[in-house]
Design an enzyme around this catalytic site. Sequence first.
Site, PDB file in Angstrom:
ATOM      1  N   ASP A 174       0.857  -1.194   0.000  1.00  0.00           N
ATOM      2  CA  ASP A 174       0.000   0.000   0.000  1.00  0.00           C
ATOM      3  C   ASP A 174       0.894   1.246   0.000  1.00  0.00           C
ATOM      4  OD1 ASP A 174      -2.323   1.550   0.283  1.00  0.00           O
ATOM      5  OD2 ASP A 174      -2.419   1.279   2.456  1.00  0.00           O
ATOM      6  N   GLU A 212       2.624   5.165  -3.835  1.00  0.00           N
ATOM      7  CA  GLU A 212       2.579   6.135  -4.950  1.00  0.00           C
ATOM      8  C   GLU A 212       3.898   6.904  -5.076  1.00  0.00           C
ATOM      9  OE1 GLU A 212       0.157   5.635  -2.720  1.00  0.00           O
ATOM     10  OE2 GLU A 212      -0.974   4.448  -4.170  1.00  0.00           O
ATOM     11  N   ASP A 218      -9.023   3.674  -2.666  1.00  0.00           N
ATOM     12  CA  ASP A 218     -10.010   4.074  -1.653  1.00  0.00           C
ATOM     13  C   ASP A 218     -11.277   4.676  -2.249  1.00  0.00           C
ATOM     14  OD1 ASP A 218      -8.137   3.147   0.091  1.00  0.00           O
ATOM     15  OD2 ASP A 218      -7.380   5.129   0.637  1.00  0.00           O
TER      16      ASP A 218
END
Length: 809
Positions: free
Chosen positions: A409, A412, A492
């Site tokens: 996770d 980015e 999300d």
Amino acid sequence: MSEFIKEDIMNRTLEEKFPLKIISSRQEGNQLYFICENEVELRVTVLTDRMIRLRYATDGVFENDFSYAIDTRFKPKTPSVEFKEKEDHYQIITQQLTCRINKSDLQVIMMDKLGTVICEDEKGFHWEDDNTNGGAIVQMSKKLQSQENFYGLGDKTGKANMRKSRYSIWGTDSYGYGVDTDPLYKNIPFYYGIHNDTSYGIFFDNSFRSFFDFGHERANVTSFWASGGEMNYYFFYGPELMDVAEQFVDLTGKPELPPMWALGYHQCKWSYYPESQIKEITSEFRKRKIPCDAIYLDIDYMDGFRCFTWDKEKFPEPKRMIKELEKDGFKTVVMIDPGIKVDKDYWVCKEGLEKDMFCKRADGPLLVAPVWPGDCYFPDFTRPDVRDWWAGLYKEMIAELGVHGVWNDMNEPAIFLADNFTQSDKTFYPDVRHDYDGNPCSHRKAHNVYGMQMSRGTFHGLKQNAPDKRPFVITRSTYAGGQRYSSGWTGDNLATWEHLKIANKQCQRVAISGMSFIGSDIGGFIDQPDGELYLRWLQMAVFHPFFRTHSSGDHGEQEPWAFGEEIAELSRRAIEFRYRLLPYIYTTFWQHVSKGTPMIRPLAFLEQQEKDTLHRMEEFALGDHILVCPISQPKVDGRWMFLPKGDWFNFWTDEQTPSNLEFWASTELDEIPVFVRAGAVIPSFESMQYVGEKKRPQIYLHLYYIKGENNSQFYLDEGEGYGYENGEFTLRNYLVVGDKNKLTISQQREGDFENLCQDFKIIIHALPEDLKNVKVGEETIKFSKGKDRKKEVFEIKVNRDFEEIVLDW
Ligand code: MIG
């Protein structure tokens, strides 16, 4: 406007520069070189008959030729390349394409072999110098062809067709994104264009922040540009969209087959803990007989969010727990984030510092930024030795504790900065240095590949620490080619009907952008769905390659039984259906792995000739023969939809369905519209609670009538390990041929996987009349008439090695 974008713009000279006329050219095999008066150089590489790479340097000096996207296993297959000089242009001719290059301005036109224009430069290559960072903002503009439409670019939301829109590529933690949010998590600078029934693809292999404009700024122009690096793109000629999709995966790499359990149902939440709660959830699945293969541990299993540690209060004996879960048929997947807590007493931090594994700022200090654990250091995953170190960190978790899969996770990468930063700026500072596998650069260049390289390290961590097992990795961010290392999810989202539609679109888009193994948080991550929304989402996700419920957990429960008994029962049926379909889904994965074919496909990929398909993305196909349309509104008893030309049967009723026109598909709460192509053979299992529960599950072949013929495949192996590399697989090719009173199915086999049931049951659907006679080879065999839900079917039992079966009536 964000600071960083402002900075990017301020750096520009705002003076567009262009190539001048070509003064020399030469050919060396499949490479062609063109040099202009002002030293601009174009290098063209013909990779196949249909695939051409174009690379430009503003001053004749190219960068080291390195890309994370291109699969090192990709081998150009260049047949003959003809190079011709004409009065005002050059021609590069392959068996499929002619690439024309203007002498006066270096503009490029791609044509098919009949001379029809596929794609042509408008201004073509141009640039603006970037005085602050050096180099240039490299730009390309092309004419938008009449009626041209666009697809691709990874996880974008918004309209099905990208015409008239602009997008940017800059991996961003987009918590609670919506239809208009851009950029998102994944960075795939690859798009499809289609006009006049001809399609092509362009992959702009440049990892800087890039932009794509499809007739948004100027109605007749498509342009793309990046804030640094080279104008370096690959052109793929279809003419079918599917041809383009397969070439892109050929170039950027096919994944390995996943373990079959990874295609089962997964249950996740932020977060399940302690151990007793995990056990409550898993035993509820078994008690209710809802199939499930994996349970997830989100960040709270760690000790203070320190990666590769355990909170021993919540999980006192992870090894025992994982073993017990495994005995009960559950695989354990755990989260690992990139940020390593700044804590001199924490072994990963200590080791990372000692071995110099972390990213540094331009002038030397370590990058320190806050994420979940507070201030963190960040491994530079663009360094091979860092990826090796990272892979090694998984040793205890994988080799000793027995964790089955890893969830990456926040890669980015996302960091927590004050609210006056825009979301896309909440990442590393632009001056942060990266190795980029021996091509040192700033974060401006490495940002978009960071998540991909993290998941790559993780993938190797699983491989080396459990060498007999197939790795299962899931990542939020990635770059083109990331499918080689990981599956993905769409981040999300929200528990709304709008988001069910967004998820549907995103999964199709990511799949046609190379990463087929994709799914969404079923029911929505933020906020709580009602039972109907949850069920409708689940029913759609049955047909998405990655099938997981996840939620943020700050609201109520989001397990299939959290919405009352009716929804629990209907959810159970939907998930059971997924388990029955596993052989078909697994075969579709195998087709993706062997040919690059996207597992799920928008309608346009089934029938690009039909204009009506080009703007639709609600309907989608899973594999060769199943078409699905989610119910994306509450309280409806059906919906309008569209099937591509051909004969299709309603999956639930076996009725023949109108195609090539809009029609009303009626449904009930227990089903969504699903259709099967005539003549299909759909391999399936008896339903199971988890993959491997039954050692040799009964195999059913659902055979559908056709007037004409159709081909199907069925691939199966152990579902784990690498025996298939040594022939331990079975591939069955089916040909089904039918006319007014006869249907024949023939089977051809390859491979020597023996671990499957002796007899297949063949379920015969949609015959025009009652079956009279069944012959397997020379022998007439018995058949029975039965009911499969609402439909009348015939059933036969045959040895799995049958060669031909003839049915007549
Ligand atoms: O800042 O680990 O997208 O799936 O549950 C939030 C907690 C961090 C974001 C992920 C989500 C996950 C959550 N993570």
